[in-house]
Structure formats: structure tokens, C-alpha cells
Scaffold this active site. Structure first.
Site, PDB file in Angstrom:
ATOM      1  N   GLU A   1      -3.342   7.724  -4.127  1.00 51.64           N
ATOM      2  CA  GLU A   1      -3.354   6.420  -3.459  1.00 51.64           C
ATOM      3  C   GLU A   1      -3.124   5.304  -4.477  1.00 51.64           C
ATOM      4  O   GLU A   1      -3.782   5.272  -5.515  1.00 51.64           O
ATOM      5  CB  GLU A   1      -4.684   6.209  -2.742  1.00 51.64           C
ATOM      6  CG  GLU A   1      -4.735   4.929  -1.910  1.00 51.64           C
ATOM      7  CD  GLU A   1      -6.061   4.761  -1.187  1.00 51.64           C
ATOM      8  OE1 GLU A   1      -6.070   4.608   0.045  1.00 51.64           O
ATOM      9  OE2 GLU A   1      -7.111   4.791  -1.866  1.00 51.64           O
TER      10      GLU A   1
ATOM     11  N   TYR B   1       0.838  -1.196   0.000  1.00 52.83           N
ATOM     12  CA  TYR B   1       0.000   0.000   0.000  1.00 52.83           C
ATOM     13  C   TYR B   1       0.871   1.243   0.000  1.00 52.83           C
ATOM     14  O   TYR B   1       1.889   1.314   0.699  1.00 52.83           O
ATOM     15  CB  TYR B   1      -0.894   0.015   1.253  1.00 52.83           C
ATOM     16  CG  TYR B   1      -1.739   1.267   1.371  1.00 52.83           C
ATOM     17  CD1 TYR B   1      -3.029   1.308   0.842  1.00 52.83           C
ATOM     18  CD2 TYR B   1      -1.245   2.415   1.994  1.00 52.83           C
ATOM     19  CE1 TYR B   1      -3.798   2.461   0.926  1.00 52.83           C
ATOM     20  CE2 TYR B   1      -2.011   3.565   2.083  1.00 52.83           C
ATOM     21  CZ  TYR B   1      -3.292   3.590   1.548  1.00 52.83           C
ATOM     22  OH  TYR B   1      -4.044   4.723   1.632  1.00 52.83           O
TER      23      TYR B   1
END
Lengths: 394, 291
Positions: free
Chosen positions: A205, A117
Site C-alpha cells: 500500500e 492512493y
């Protein structure tokens, strides 16, 4: 205080976010967009199966909502596209009405070795950009932060110096990546920071960030949000706009220049000032009446702007009562009253109003509402307002 | 005494020839504030409100008038330039009213300001007022205030006016009222103001008005628990706000569990703060604490 109309909000699709990332040298899966079943099938035969077909909407939760599917042949892709294009996809983030699908992103699948992530946001405490990294990819980062905080690394970025090599070494160690990736991580993070800062983003993101079998770092999914307040210096971003994805009443509010958020209750709230607007919603909730919206008309509103705001509230069919709470300063109570009366007359609404106004020209405003023959109950303080609303909901 | 501003304050208004700047400069002057100068590039030599000289630059204004506080009325896209000019000219306290300053502009500005040792209030704030000093540096309506001993600090403008009117209606006066602003990045936070209120002999009780988003209220709670010796009452707006939606203020958005009204209230309550249950009961809660 706002000196000009509020108005510009841009959200973008995954394929547009990936396009931007690609311009910054971030690797994305091979693929393209399709707008009909034929194009989808053609694209799949061109890319070569297996492929993944992803519905492009301005909301997350697409996987569970049925908006992301594997296609092992052009025919299978055609069938998936027939089902998705033109449909309203419902996910845990769209609300019951769903979001319409006009485009699909078709990508060649990636042979995944690891999922991680990566995100960049503005951090309130370090007062600048912050990279957030986790070895756990593909999951809701809020959940990880709550349950496994040790699996999240926060890396503040100095706006003057930029991303540094030591930070790359730290990230590699944290992600348990071989030191041979230090350079690749440095390049990736530098790209993400550059993209974030140069485009005035509020979020970049990559979830998941994957390591594929050729040891390349690839942005498998991508999300970018922008700082609405900086859009004036990024005019070309308006090419990314997709009006079909915005809640209709919120779109009208953006156009009218008022801050409006639709909620699920029955009490329409018209207030000036964001804090007072939230407090008024809380007050309604306190007496067992749920707010239908957040609405801040702002400081220097005109009759037309007030009328537009009231009409937006009145077109929400859940609304059964209108609560007005105005602390008149720059905003004059007579202007407010005229705007309310205009909207009610134009629409022909007979809904009851509970009105608390104070400050500039309050007598004139009260007279206008009193003489309008609308169903108005007047309160002079917040406690009176609470009392009247409470009596109506008892 | 008061915090941040007083009757010695020498106020400069940047953007004084604009509609909002001109109107509010005059309102501040009428209230009693010592407005010594205005700045609008290109309009040097003009006079505003019959007596305020307008200068080409903040440096000039400071040199000629000894201004030490600046109130900025330029629109958000130009706010960074105005704030940095004020810092560079040696202004000690800068108050930025504009809503909608790009967040990276705020980040860069705050970085520079902290290096120079100046203080920024805002952006996106109503400013500051001290009724006993007849000093109003901001856009709040002056007439609702009354000199007294309650310090008010708030993230929201209109909600702080509401709090002040409830106090004044009960004959409870205020020492200083500070609007810190509704943006996610601001120059002065709750802790900065609490520290000064705690030291200020004129302030006997503190009213804190917070809202959803961020964890500034939790920081305040920790500070209060450890250092603040005066009674504190708090109201937190946004208990009914949904997660992930911006409630007007750029900073009023719940992203993590920290940002909810419930979390903030519980942190403050643990620190011994009296929680005001409803926005209509701000005045009465304070009155009960005093009595």
C-alpha cells in the site's frame, strides 16, 4: 489440516517497506533511520530541514497519535526524538498499552502537487492480484469505498501476462493525469506488481502516492504485509522481524504453534477448529458472557501444546472462567484433559472450567478431569454448554 | 444419488505414504470408499493398507487404475505441485486438505484448473462425504454421519462435524456433506454446491455454514433468492470477531463492511434463508423446518 507447526508471522516497519520498494525502483523520499536524539539531530542537519520525523511501530494511526512530526531544525528534531524514543505510542490501532518506539524514520519533506492512493491485494472474486487506485490520497480507503465508490478503480492483474500498457492508460485517465505520465505509471505499477508477486505479499500500500513539484511519483508512506504461509521461501525476510512490536500473549501463542487472538472479555475459550472456535465465542456472547480470546489448538495437538495454550489463556488477567469445546477427531480427549490439568497444576489456578468434549477417547478425558479435583462442569452438547454458562452469568 | 462423489468414485490418494495420508486413506477405505491407488514419488511399488497400490506419478496411477478423484495429503508448500500434477493427469475432482497453501500458489493453480475443466475442492478443507453411497473422501469422522436428505455445505471443518452430529442425534440424515475450505481463494464456493444440491433429487433441505470474511455468503444469498427451490438454513460464525484480525482460517478476517457476520446474516435472511441463532441450535432448527 496443518501438517506442521504454525509459527511464522512477519510484520515490517514503514522504513523496511520503503527499503523494499526502493529495490524495485519505486521512488521514496530522501531519508534514513535514527535510534537516538543525537543521531536524529545529525540526520536532520545532513538532510537539511524542513524534515519529517516518523515513529516506527507496527500500527497505523500514527499521525493522530502524535507519532509523526515536522522538524525545522536539528534541535527541534532532537526534542521530538527525546519525547518519542522509548515511549509507548498509543494510536487507534495499538490498544490502550500502545506500541514501543525504538526507531524513527527521518525524511526530507516533499513539495506535494497531488496526493493519490495505490494498493495491491489478493482479490477473492478475480482470484488473483488486484491493484486499487484512487485520486483521493492520504485517507482511509475503506471510508472512501463506502462513501465515494466512484473514486476507486479496481484493476485485476493476470498472473501470466502481468500489468499491461492499456491498464496504465486507463489508470492515468482515471487519476486525471496528463498522458505524459502513462510511462511512469506503467513502470510504477509493474514495480508494485513485481514486488507483490516475487515476495508473496498480502498487501502493498502506498498512501499517499504523491506527485511532487518535479513531476516525480513518490511513495510518501508505505505499508507491506506478507502471506505468512509463503514465508518458508523468503527466509531473508526474517531479518525484518521486530519482536518488540508483537502482543506478548500472541507472540507466545505463535511460538507454541496455536492460533490465538486476544480479545477484551472474561471467558477464556479453548477450541479445536477455527469455525467451531468462532461459534463458541458467539455462544458465550449470546448468554451475555464476552470471550477473552479466539484460540484454535488445531488437530494433532500434544499434551505440551495444550498446556502451553491453556497457560496463555490463564495469564490473561481478565479471564475468570475457561470454556472448553472439543470435537475430538485426530485430537484425543484424554490428551486434551491431561494438557489442561498440567497447565492448571503448573500455574496453581483455581478458575472454574466448563467442558464439552465429544469424540475420540471422551470417557478417558472426562475421567482425567473428574479425578483432577479441578472445578469442572461437564456438558455433553453445545446446548448444555450454553445452559451452564448462562446459569453462571445469570 | 449424491453430489460430486458416489459408489462409482475411484479414489487416488496423493501423499499416501505420509503419516496423515496413510491414516486417512485407510479410514476412507474402512468407511467403504473405493480407494484404488496412492501416489508418492520414490515409493512406487509399495502397498498401503494391505491392498492399495502406490505409484510414482498420478499419470501412472490413472493409466493403471482409472482413478478419477484425487485426495491430496501433501504438506502446503508442495500442494501446488500435487494439484497441478492431478489436473495434468486428467483427474476430474481434486480435493486439497492442506491448510497454509501460499495464496499465490492457489491463484495460479485455480487459473490452470479452470482452463482444464477440472474441479478443485479446497484448499484447507475436510473433504466430502456421502453416507448413503458409503463414500468418504476426506478427514471427517465417518461415524457421525447418517444417510438422509439434508445437504450440508460449510467453510469450516469442525463446525460442519458439529452440525452433522446435531442432525444425526435427532435422526436427521445427510445426502452429501461438502467442506469447501477456510482459505480466501478456493476452487469450489457456496454457489457451486448450492447449484448441485438444488438439482439433486436426494437433497430436500440445505444447511449452509458460513463465517466472517469475504462476500461468498452474499453471493450465495443472491443465488438462493433467484434459483434455489429447496428450504435453506444457515449459521454464520464470527459475530464476536474483531475487525482486521485473522480468526485462524486465512479467509476469516473482516476487512470491509461486507465481511461481518451481521451483513451476511441479513443478506441470507432477505433471500428467505432461516438463520440459526446459536451454534447449539443447528439440529433443532432443521428439525422444526422439517416438522
Amino acid at each position: 489440516m496443518r501438517f506442521s507447526a504454525r509459527g511464522n508471522v512477519i510484520k515490517i516497519h514503514e522504513y523496511q517497506a520503503k527499503e523494499l520498494m526502493s529495490r524495485y525502483g519505486i521512488q521514496i523520499p530522501e531519508g534514513d533511520t535514527a535510534s537516538d536524539p543525537e543521531q536524529t539531530a545529525l540526520l536532520i542537519s545532513h538532510l537539511g530541514p524542513p524534515t519529517i520525523v516518523k515513529a516506527q511501530i507496527h500500527a497505523g494511526g500514527r499521525g493522530i497519535g502524535g507519532g509523526i512530526k515536522f522538524a525545522n531544525s536539528p534541535e527541534e528534531g532532537r526534542g521530538i526524538a527525546e519525547g518519542l524514543i522509548g515511549s509507548h505510542l498509543i494510536t487507534n490501532q495499538t490498544g490502550a498499552q500502545g506500541a514501543i518506539v525504538h526507531k524513527l524514520l527521518v525524511e526530507k519533506t516533499v513539495a506535494i502537487k497531488r496526493e493519490m492512493y495505490l494498493a495491491c491485494v489478493i482479490d477473492r472474486s478475480s482470484q488473483g492480484p488486484l491493484l486499487i487506485v484512487s485520486p483521493t490520497g492520504g485517507m482511509d480507503i475503506e471510508k472512501i469505498a463506502a462513501t465515494q465508490p466512484e473514486k476507486i478503480l479496481r484493476v485485476p492483474i493476470d498472473l501470466g501476462a502481468g500489468f499491461q500498457p492499456y491498464q496504465s492508460r486507463n489508470i492515468c485517465r482515471f487519476l486525471n493525469l496528463d498522458p505524459k505520465f502513462i510511462r511512469a505509471i506503467f513502470d510504477l505499477m509493474t514495480s508494485v506488481c513485481g514486488l507483490f508477486i516475487e515476495n508473496d505479499c498480502s498487501l502493498v500500500e502506498i498512501n499517499p502516492l504523491v506527485l511532487d513539484e518535479r513531476d516525480c511519483l513518490i511513495a510518501l508512506d508505505a505499508k507491506i504485509d506478507f502471506d505468512d504461509d509463503a514465508l518458508f521461501r523468503h527466509m531473508r525476510l526474517s531479518n525484518f522481524r521486530d519482536a518488540s512490536q508483537q502482543e506478548e500473549l500472541e507472540r507466545q501463542a505463535t511460538e507454541a504453534g496455536v492460533a490465538y487472538v486476544k480479545l477484551d472479555g472474561t471467558v477464556g475459550c479453548l477450541v479445536n477448529g477455527a469455525g467451531l472456535a468462532m461459534a463458541t465465542m458467539d455462544l458465550a456472547h449470546g448468554v451475555g458472557a464476552e470471550p477473552a480470546n479466539f484460540l484454535d489448538v488445531g488437530g494433532s495437538a500434544t499434551i505440551e501444546k495444550i498446556a502451553a495454550a491453556v497457560k496463555i489463556m490463564l495469564s490473561d488477567t481478565n479471564v475468570t472462567i475457561i470454556l472448553v469445546n472439543i470435537f475430538g477427531g485426530i485430537l484425543r480427549c484424554d490428551i486434551l484433559a491431561e494438557g489442561i490439568v498440567k497447565a492448571f497444576r503448573d500455574i496453581g489456578s483455581t478458575l472454574p472450567l466448563v467442558v464439552r468434549m465429544s469424540g475420540t477417547n471422551v470417557e478417558a478425558g472426562t475421567r482425567i478431569l473428574f479425578e483432577s479435583k479441578l472445578d469442572v462442569s461437564f456438558a455433553s452438547t453445545l446446548r448444555e454448554l450454553e445452559g451452564i454458562l448462562s446459569a453462571k452469568y445469570a | 444419488m449424491s453430489i460430486f462423489v458416489n459408489n462409482k468414485t475411484r479414489l487416488l490418494v496423493q501423499g499416501i505414504t505420509g503419516r496423515e495420508g496413510g491414516f486417512h486413506a485407510e479410514q476412507c477405505l474402512t468407511y467403504g470408499t473405493n480407494v484404488v491407488a496412492g501416489v508418492t514419488p520414490g515409493k512406487g511399488g509399495h502397498i498401503v493398507a494391505g491392498k492399495i497400490p502406490v505409484f510414482e506419478s498420478v499419470h501412472q496411477a490413472v493409466n493403471e487404475t482409472g482413478a478419477n478423484v484425487s485426495l491430496i495429503f501433501v504438506p502446503a508448500p508442495f500442494a501446488q505441485d500435487a494439484m497441478l500434477e492431478a489436473v495434468d493427469a486428467g483427474i476430474e475432482l481434486i480435493i486439497c486438505i492442506a491448510e497454509g497453501v501460499p495464496i499465490l500458489d492457489s491463484a495460479k493453480t485455480l487459473n490452470f484448473i479452470s482452463k482444464q475443466g477440472a474441479r478443485l475442492l479446497g484448499p484447507n478443507c475436510p473433504g466430502i462425504i456421502s453416507p448413503a453411497e458409503r463414500c468418504k473422501v476426506g478427514i471427517m469422522p465417518g461415524y457421525i454421519h447418517l444417510p438422509g436428505t439434508v445437504g450440508v455445505v460449510s467453510r469450516s471443518g469442525t463446525l460442519s462435524y458439529e452440525a452433522v452430529s446435531q442432525l444425526t442425534a435427532l435422526d436427521i440424515g445427510q445426502s452429501t456433506c461438502v467442506g469447501i475450505g477456510g482459505d480466501p481463494l478456493i476452487g469450489t464456493d457456496f454457489v457451486d454446491v448450492l447449484k448441485l444440491f438444488n438439482q439433486d433429487p436426494e437433497t430436500e433441505l440445505i444447511v449452509l455454514i458460513g463465517e466472517i470474511g469475504g462476500n461468498m455468503e452474499q453471493d450465495a444469498a443472491r443465488y438462493i433468492k433467484e434459483y434455489v427451490t429447496k428450504p435453506v438454513a444457515a449459521f454464520i460464525a464470527g459475530a464476536t470477531a474483531p475487525t482486521g484480525k485473522r480468526m485462524g482460517h486465512a479467509g476469516a478476517i473482516i476487512t470491509g463492511s461486507d465481511g461481518t457476520a451481521a451483513e451476511k446474516k441479513s443478506a441470507l435472511e432477505t433471500a428467505g434463508v432461516v438463520i440459526i441463532p446459536s451454534p447449539g441450535e443447528i439440529g433443532i432448527t432443521v428439525k422444526n423446518m422439517i416438522d
